[in-house]
Write a protein that holds these residues in place. Structure first.
Motif, PDB file in Angstrom:
ATOM      1  N   PHE A   1      -0.888 -33.886  41.930  1.00 39.53           N
ATOM      2  CA  PHE A   1      -0.222 -34.139  40.654  1.00 39.53           C
ATOM      3  C   PHE A   1      -0.229 -35.615  40.274  1.00 39.53           C
ATOM      4  O   PHE A   1      -0.291 -35.948  39.091  1.00 39.53           O
ATOM      5  N   VAL A   2      -0.169 -36.485  41.263  1.00 40.17           N
ATOM      6  CA  VAL A   2      -0.170 -37.921  40.982  1.00 40.17           C
ATOM      7  C   VAL A   2      -1.516 -38.333  40.394  1.00 40.17           C
ATOM      8  O   VAL A   2      -1.590 -38.992  39.351  1.00 40.17           O
ATOM      9  N   ALA A   3      -2.607 -37.933  41.040  1.00 50.25           N
ATOM     10  CA  ALA A   3      -3.938 -38.320  40.587  1.00 50.25           C
ATOM     11  C   ALA A   3      -4.320 -37.678  39.260  1.00 50.25           C
ATOM     12  O   ALA A   3      -5.084 -38.260  38.475  1.00 50.25           O
ATOM     13  N   ASN A   4      -3.786 -36.488  38.998  1.00 50.44           N
ATOM     14  CA  ASN A   4      -4.184 -35.727  37.797  1.00 50.44           C
ATOM     15  C   ASN A   4      -3.096 -35.658  36.735  1.00 50.44           C
ATOM     16  O   ASN A   4      -3.212 -34.880  35.789  1.00 50.44           O
ATOM     17  N   ARG A   5      -2.082 -36.487  36.862  1.00 46.80           N
ATOM     18  CA  ARG A   5      -0.931 -36.403  35.962  1.00 46.80           C
ATOM     19  C   ARG A   5      -1.324 -36.549  34.494  1.00 46.80           C
ATOM     20  O   ARG A   5      -0.917 -35.738  33.654  1.00 46.80           O
ATOM     21  N   ASP A   6      -2.101 -37.555  34.162  1.00 42.15           N
ATOM     22  CA  ASP A   6      -2.431 -37.803  32.758  1.00 42.15           C
ATOM     23  C   ASP A   6      -3.288 -36.684  32.182  1.00 42.15           C
ATOM     24  O   ASP A   6      -3.084 -36.240  31.043  1.00 42.15           O
ATOM     25  N   MET A   7      -4.263 -36.222  32.972  1.00 39.34           N
ATOM     26  CA  MET A   7      -5.114 -35.118  32.526  1.00 39.34           C
ATOM     27  C   MET A   7      -4.287 -33.859  32.301  1.00 39.34           C
ATOM     28  O   MET A   7      -4.405 -33.186  31.272  1.00 39.34           O
ATOM     29  N   LEU A   8      -3.430 -33.543  33.249  1.00 36.33           N
ATOM     30  CA  LEU A   8      -2.607 -32.341  33.134  1.00 36.33           C
ATOM     31  C   LEU A   8      -1.599 -32.464  31.996  1.00 36.33           C
ATOM     32  O   LEU A   8      -1.320 -31.481  31.295  1.00 36.33           O
ATOM     33  N   LYS A   9      -1.069 -33.652  31.778  1.00 34.90           N
ATOM     34  CA  LYS A   9      -0.101 -33.839  30.695  1.00 34.90           C
ATOM     35  C   LYS A   9      -0.719 -33.491  29.346  1.00 34.90           C
ATOM     36  O   LYS A   9      -0.103 -32.811  28.522  1.00 34.90           O
ATOM     37  N   ALA A  10      -1.964 -33.922  29.133  1.00 36.59           N
ATOM     38  CA  ALA A  10      -2.637 -33.635  27.863  1.00 36.59           C
ATOM     39  C   ALA A  10      -2.912 -32.144  27.715  1.00 36.59           C
ATOM     40  O   ALA A  10      -2.740 -31.566  26.625  1.00 36.59           O
ATOM     41  N   ILE A  11      -3.313 -31.503  28.807  1.00 39.94           N
ATOM     42  CA  ILE A  11      -3.629 -30.073  28.753  1.00 39.94           C
ATOM     43  C   ILE A  11      -2.365 -29.242  28.564  1.00 39.94           C
ATOM     44  O   ILE A  11      -2.337 -28.283  27.783  1.00 39.94           O
ATOM     45  N   VAL A  12      -1.307 -29.610  29.266  1.00 44.98           N
ATOM     46  CA  VAL A  12      -0.041 -28.893  29.120  1.00 44.98           C
ATOM     47  C   VAL A  12       0.442 -28.980  27.672  1.00 44.98           C
ATOM     48  O   VAL A  12       0.868 -27.970  27.085  1.00 44.98           O
ATOM     49  N   ALA A  13       0.360 -30.162  27.079  1.00 42.96           N
ATOM     50  CA  ALA A  13       0.791 -30.319  25.687  1.00 42.96           C
ATOM     51  C   ALA A  13      -0.045 -29.449  24.757  1.00 42.96           C
ATOM     52  O   ALA A  13       0.481 -28.824  23.831  1.00 42.96           O
ATOM     53  N   ARG A  14      -1.345 -29.394  25.017  1.00 48.28           N
ATOM     54  CA  ARG A  14      -2.225 -28.562  24.188  1.00 48.28           C
ATOM     55  C   ARG A  14      -1.869 -27.088  24.317  1.00 48.28           C
ATOM     56  O   ARG A  14      -1.754 -26.369  23.314  1.00 48.28           O
ATOM     57  N   LEU A  15      -1.671 -26.622  25.542  1.00 46.57           N
ATOM     58  CA  LEU A  15      -1.412 -25.206  25.755  1.00 46.57           C
ATOM     59  C   LEU A  15      -0.016 -24.790  25.299  1.00 46.57           C
ATOM     60  O   LEU A  15       0.193 -23.632  24.913  1.00 46.57           O
TER      61      LEU A  15
ATOM     62  N   THR B   1     -11.145 -25.689  32.090  1.00 50.25           N
ATOM     63  CA  THR B   1     -12.385 -26.042  31.399  1.00 50.25           C
ATOM     64  C   THR B   1     -12.200 -25.808  29.895  1.00 50.25           C
ATOM     65  O   THR B   1     -11.243 -25.161  29.473  1.00 50.25           O
ATOM     66  N   GLY B   2     -13.151 -26.299  29.114  1.00 49.55           N
ATOM     67  CA  GLY B   2     -13.088 -26.060  27.677  1.00 49.55           C
ATOM     68  C   GLY B   2     -13.090 -24.590  27.348  1.00 49.55           C
ATOM     69  O   GLY B   2     -12.342 -24.135  26.471  1.00 49.55           O
ATOM     70  N   ASP B   3     -13.926 -23.812  28.042  1.00 47.06           N
ATOM     71  CA  ASP B   3     -13.995 -22.372  27.793  1.00 47.06           C
ATOM     72  C   ASP B   3     -12.679 -21.687  28.139  1.00 47.06           C
ATOM     73  O   ASP B   3     -12.222 -20.785  27.424  1.00 47.06           O
ATOM     74  N   PHE B   4     -12.079 -22.111  29.247  1.00 46.84           N
ATOM     75  CA  PHE B   4     -10.810 -21.506  29.657  1.00 46.84           C
ATOM     76  C   PHE B   4      -9.725 -21.804  28.630  1.00 46.84           C
ATOM     77  O   PHE B   4      -8.960 -20.912  28.236  1.00 46.84           O
ATOM     78  N   LEU B   5      -9.650 -23.038  28.192  1.00 52.05           N
ATOM     79  CA  LEU B   5      -8.626 -23.410  27.224  1.00 52.05           C
ATOM     80  C   LEU B   5      -8.801 -22.648  25.913  1.00 52.05           C
ATOM     81  O   LEU B   5      -7.817 -22.192  25.314  1.00 52.05           O
ATOM     82  N   ALA B   6     -10.047 -22.486  25.487  1.00 56.53           N
ATOM     83  CA  ALA B   6     -10.306 -21.744  24.246  1.00 56.53           C
ATOM     84  C   ALA B   6      -9.898 -20.285  24.400  1.00 56.53           C
ATOM     85  O   ALA B   6      -9.340 -19.681  23.471  1.00 56.53           O
ATOM     86  N   LEU B   7     -10.163 -19.705  25.580  1.00 60.34           N
ATOM     87  CA  LEU B   7      -9.768 -18.316  25.834  1.00 60.34           C
ATOM     88  C   LEU B   7      -8.252 -18.168  25.757  1.00 60.34           C
ATOM     89  O   LEU B   7      -7.734 -17.239  25.120  1.00 60.34           O
ATOM     90  N   VAL B   8      -7.549 -19.064  26.399  1.00 57.28           N
ATOM     91  CA  VAL B   8      -6.090 -19.010  26.396  1.00 57.28           C
ATOM     92  C   VAL B   8      -5.548 -19.138  24.975  1.00 57.28           C
ATOM     93  O   VAL B   8      -4.619 -18.417  24.575  1.00 57.28           O
ATOM     94  N   GLU B   9      -6.124 -20.038  24.207  1.00 57.49           N
ATOM     95  CA  GLU B   9      -5.651 -20.237  22.838  1.00 57.49           C
ATOM     96  C   GLU B   9      -5.904 -19.011  21.964  1.00 57.49           C
ATOM     97  O   GLU B   9      -5.152 -18.738  21.031  1.00 57.49           O
ATOM     98  N   THR B  10      -6.935 -18.252  22.286  1.00 67.38           N
ATOM     99  CA  THR B  10      -7.219 -17.023  21.543  1.00 67.38           C
ATOM    100  C   THR B  10      -6.287 -15.889  21.952  1.00 67.38           C
ATOM    101  O   THR B  10      -5.765 -15.151  21.107  1.00 67.38           O
ATOM    102  N   ILE B  11      -6.060 -15.750  23.247  1.00 62.32           N
ATOM    103  CA  ILE B  11      -5.303 -14.607  23.785  1.00 62.32           C
ATOM    104  C   ILE B  11      -3.794 -14.815  23.701  1.00 62.32           C
ATOM    105  O   ILE B  11      -3.032 -13.855  23.569  1.00 62.32           O
ATOM    106  N   GLU B  12      -3.349 -16.058  23.803  1.00 60.92           N
ATOM    107  CA  GLU B  12      -1.926 -16.397  23.765  1.00 60.92           C
ATOM    108  C   GLU B  12      -1.105 -15.628  24.810  1.00 60.92           C
ATOM    109  O   GLU B  12      -0.211 -14.839  24.477  1.00 60.92           O
ATOM    110  N   PRO B  13      -1.377 -15.848  26.092  1.00 58.76           N
ATOM    111  CA  PRO B  13      -0.571 -15.213  27.139  1.00 58.76           C
ATOM    112  C   PRO B  13       0.841 -15.795  27.170  1.00 58.76           C
ATOM    113  O   PRO B  13       1.090 -16.886  26.645  1.00 58.76           O
ATOM    114  N   GLU B  14       1.742 -15.073  27.791  1.00 55.98           N
ATOM    115  CA  GLU B  14       3.105 -15.585  27.941  1.00 55.98           C
ATOM    116  C   GLU B  14       3.162 -16.741  28.935  1.00 55.98           C
ATOM    117  O   GLU B  14       4.049 -17.589  28.848  1.00 55.98           O
ATOM    118  N   GLN B  15       2.247 -16.739  29.899  1.00 54.96           N
ATOM    119  CA  GLN B  15       2.229 -17.801  30.905  1.00 54.96           C
ATOM    120  C   GLN B  15       0.790 -18.185  31.229  1.00 54.96           C
ATOM    121  O   GLN B  15      -0.091 -17.331  31.289  1.00 54.96           O
TER     122      GLN B  15
END
Length: 248
Positions: free
Chosen positions: A113-127, A80-94
């Protein structure tokens, strides 16, 4: 090298949250686990905060940074947006991305993974801009097509959902069948260039067989079974027992 052990603190937090009191201490028991040799700590901060609370996350980050700089912090969650913002603040190793609905009591399936590939690709790149390793929760019987799609997201690892394997604690034959599914999927992932983590309902009893059949397993994340054992053996001794089960 044996699989590293990351201690999931959610069950400790769940026990604490039964009362409006600061014990058991999530950071206190996390410290004991790391002192006993655990390689890292895992949290899954759900939106309703029924387990780990958002306020726990920076405290665990500080614990690792200040006292255990070689340990890793793994944060799990649905992106979620909140989760991504938390991760970006905390900067975990994984970061481990899971396809949980907010109402789910626990993670119980992997990504399509097939159905969500494009969504996950964008999130992985962001994280990945945070410097984190990215792991994606996977069904134990993912197909070659699914694994190829997981690789295409840019993720570094998959985490095998071992719940069905752990659920066969009283049936040796069924456990063997479930283990074979995990071994096959791990082999597909390794061939695709992905590293492999595993987690869910792993115990001192079933870890050795998993570690033997998947000797290239990178990490196991364990919470419920480890916390249950800690009630009997104490956190430090329990961590040592699980490390031994991993092959350390």
């Amino acid at each position: 090298m044996p699989a590293k052990l990351s201690v999931n603190m959610n069950a400790v937090a769940l026990l604490r949250n039964r009362r409006d009191l600061p014990w058991p201490s999530v950071t206190g028991l996390g410290r004991i686990a790391l002192e006993a040799g655990a390689h890292g700590l895992t949290v899954h901060p759900r939106p309703d905060e029924r387990h780990v609370r958002r306020s726990d996350v920076p405290e665990i980050r500080a614990l690792i940074d200040d006292e255990f700089p070689r340990a890793e912090f793994n944060i799990e969650g649905y992106p979620t947006g909140d989760f991504l913002a938390l991760v970006e603040t905390i900067e975990p190793e994984q970061v481990t991305l899971v396809p949980d609905d907010p109402e789910q009591p626990t993670s119980d399936h992997g990504w399509d993974f097939v159905a969500n590939r494009d969504m996950l690709k964008a999130i992985v790149a962001r994280l990945k801009r945070t410097g984190a390793r990215i792991s994606l929760f996977s069904d134990p019987d993912a197909t070659e097509e699914q694994i190829a799609a997981a690789k295409a997201t840019g993720a570094d690892r998959i985490e095998l959902y071992t719940g069905p394997y752990g659920g066969c604690y009283d049936t040796v034959k069924k456990a063997g069948n479930e283990l074979e599914r995990l071994v096959k999927t791990a082999g597909l992932a390794r061939a695709a260039g992905l590293e492999i983590n595993a987690g869910h309902d792993l115990t001192v009893a079933n870890l050795p067989a998993l570690a033997e059949r998947i000797p290239f397993l990178a990490e196991v994340s364990i919470g419920h079974g480890l916390t249950a054992d800690a009630l009997e053996y104490g956190m430090a001794e329990t961590v040592r027992r699980f490390l031994k089960a991993c092959g350390w």
